[in-house]
Scaffold this motif. Structure first.
Motif, PDB file in Angstrom:
ATOM      1  N   LEU A   1      35.169  52.373  41.250  1.00 17.92           N
ATOM      2  CA  LEU A   1      36.271  51.615  41.831  1.00 17.92           C
ATOM      3  C   LEU A   1      36.375  51.892  43.326  1.00 17.92           C
ATOM      4  N   ALA A   2      36.211  53.151  43.701  1.00 16.89           N
ATOM      5  CA  ALA A   2      36.292  53.524  45.121  1.00 16.89           C
ATOM      6  C   ALA A   2      35.151  52.912  45.934  1.00 16.89           C
ATOM      7  N   SER A   3      34.029  52.651  45.291  1.00 18.36           N
ATOM      8  CA  SER A   3      32.871  52.131  46.020  1.00 18.36           C
ATOM      9  C   SER A   3      32.881  50.606  46.174  1.00 18.36           C
ATOM     10  N   LEU A   4      33.807  49.927  45.524  1.00 19.39           N
ATOM     11  CA  LEU A   4      33.858  48.468  45.633  1.00 19.39           C
ATOM     12  C   LEU A   4      34.313  48.044  47.026  1.00 19.39           C
ATOM     13  N   SER A   5      33.744  46.976  47.503  1.00 19.15           N
ATOM     14  CA  SER A   5      34.141  46.442  48.809  1.00 19.15           C
ATOM     15  C   SER A   5      35.497  45.741  48.689  1.00 19.15           C
ATOM     16  N   ASP A   6      36.125  45.498  49.815  1.00 18.04           N
ATOM     17  CA  ASP A   6      37.398  44.781  49.818  1.00 18.04           C
ATOM     18  C   ASP A   6      37.235  43.378  49.225  1.00 18.04           C
ATOM     19  N   ALA A   7      36.096  42.746  49.474  1.00 21.87           N
ATOM     20  CA  ALA A   7      35.840  41.409  48.925  1.00 21.87           C
ATOM     21  C   ALA A   7      35.741  41.457  47.395  1.00 21.87           C
ATOM     22  N   MET A   8      35.086  42.474  46.879  1.00 23.44           N
ATOM     23  CA  MET A   8      34.975  42.620  45.424  1.00 23.44           C
ATOM     24  C   MET A   8      36.344  42.886  44.806  1.00 23.44           C
ATOM     25  N   LEU A   9      37.122  43.740  45.458  1.00 29.10           N
ATOM     26  CA  LEU A   9      38.471  44.012  44.965  1.00 29.10           C
ATOM     27  C   LEU A   9      39.311  42.743  44.978  1.00 29.10           C
ATOM     28  N   HIS A  10      39.162  41.946  46.027  1.00 30.70           N
ATOM     29  CA  HIS A  10      39.893  40.686  46.129  1.00 30.70           C
ATOM     30  C   HIS A  10      39.514  39.756  44.973  1.00 30.70           C
ATOM     31  N   ASP A  11      38.244  39.719  44.609  1.00 30.11           N
ATOM     32  CA  ASP A  11      37.788  38.910  43.478  1.00 30.11           C
ATOM     33  C   ASP A  11      38.444  39.345  42.170  1.00 30.11           C
ATOM     34  N   LEU A  12      38.764  40.638  42.092  1.00 29.02           N
ATOM     35  CA  LEU A  12      39.432  41.174  40.901  1.00 29.02           C
ATOM     36  C   LEU A  12      40.948  41.046  40.980  1.00 29.02           C
ATOM     37  N   GLY A  13      41.439  40.582  42.112  1.00 26.69           N
ATOM     38  CA  GLY A  13      42.881  40.453  42.305  1.00 26.69           C
ATOM     39  C   GLY A  13      43.548  41.753  42.699  1.00 26.69           C
ATOM     40  N   LEU A  14      42.776  42.662  43.289  1.00 27.70           N
ATOM     41  CA  LEU A  14      43.295  43.968  43.694  1.00 27.70           C
ATOM     42  C   LEU A  14      43.125  44.153  45.189  1.00 27.70           C
ATOM     43  N   SER A  15      43.949  45.014  45.746  1.00 30.68           N
ATOM     44  CA  SER A  15      43.790  45.392  47.148  1.00 30.68           C
ATOM     45  C   SER A  15      43.369  46.860  47.202  1.00 30.68           C
ATOM     46  N   ARG A  16      42.944  47.298  48.355  1.00 31.22           N
ATOM     47  CA  ARG A  16      42.577  48.701  48.529  1.00 31.22           C
ATOM     48  C   ARG A  16      43.786  49.591  48.223  1.00 31.22           C
ATOM     49  N   ALA A  17      44.972  49.154  48.620  1.00 33.63           N
ATOM     50  CA  ALA A  17      46.190  49.935  48.350  1.00 33.63           C
ATOM     51  C   ALA A  17      46.452  50.037  46.845  1.00 33.63           C
ATOM     52  N   ASP A  18      46.170  48.960  46.116  1.00 33.98           N
ATOM     53  CA  ASP A  18      46.365  48.986  44.659  1.00 33.98           C
ATOM     54  C   ASP A  18      45.463  50.025  44.002  1.00 33.98           C
ATOM     55  N   THR A  19      44.250  50.118  44.483  1.00 39.44           N
ATOM     56  CA  THR A  19      43.280  51.014  43.846  1.00 39.44           C
ATOM     57  C   THR A  19      43.421  52.460  44.299  1.00 39.44           C
ATOM     58  N   HIS A  20      44.017  52.686  45.443  1.00 40.91           N
ATOM     59  CA  HIS A  20      44.123  54.046  45.981  1.00 40.91           C
ATOM     60  C   HIS A  20      44.826  54.988  45.002  1.00 40.91           C
ATOM     61  N   GLN A  21      45.883  54.526  44.384  1.00 43.09           N
ATOM     62  CA  GLN A  21      46.627  55.374  43.444  1.00 43.09           C
ATOM     63  C   GLN A  21      45.741  55.779  42.262  1.00 43.09           C
ATOM     64  N   GLU A  22      44.974  54.847  41.739  1.00 42.31           N
ATOM     65  CA  GLU A  22      44.094  55.161  40.611  1.00 42.31           C
ATOM     66  C   GLU A  22      42.962  56.093  41.026  1.00 42.31           C
TER      67      GLU A  22
END
Length: 55
Positions: free
Chosen positions: A22-43
């Motif tokens: 999850l940490a290695s995903l690019s911002d574009a990949m996270l956007h495709d999943l409907g997530l932001s970097r801030a959303d994933t930081h907690q996890e």
């Protein structure tokens, strides 16, 4: 007892691997999943033993 212990350790290793991926995903990949970097930081910052399925 050993089976339960090994199962727990295997789950912790899997959680660690998933959080690293999850940490290695690019911002574009996270956007495709409907997530932001801030959303994933907690996890990503959770400890490996912090299993959301064991609550």
């Amino acid at each position: 007892m050993w089976r339960a212990t090994w199962g727990r350790v295997a789950r912790w290793l899997e959680l660690h691997r998933q959080r690293q991926q999850l940490a290695s995903l690019s911002d574009a990949m996270l956007h495709d999943l409907g997530l932001s970097r801030a959303d994933t930081h907690q996890e990503i910052e959770r400890h490996f033993w912090d299993d959301p399925l064991c609550k």
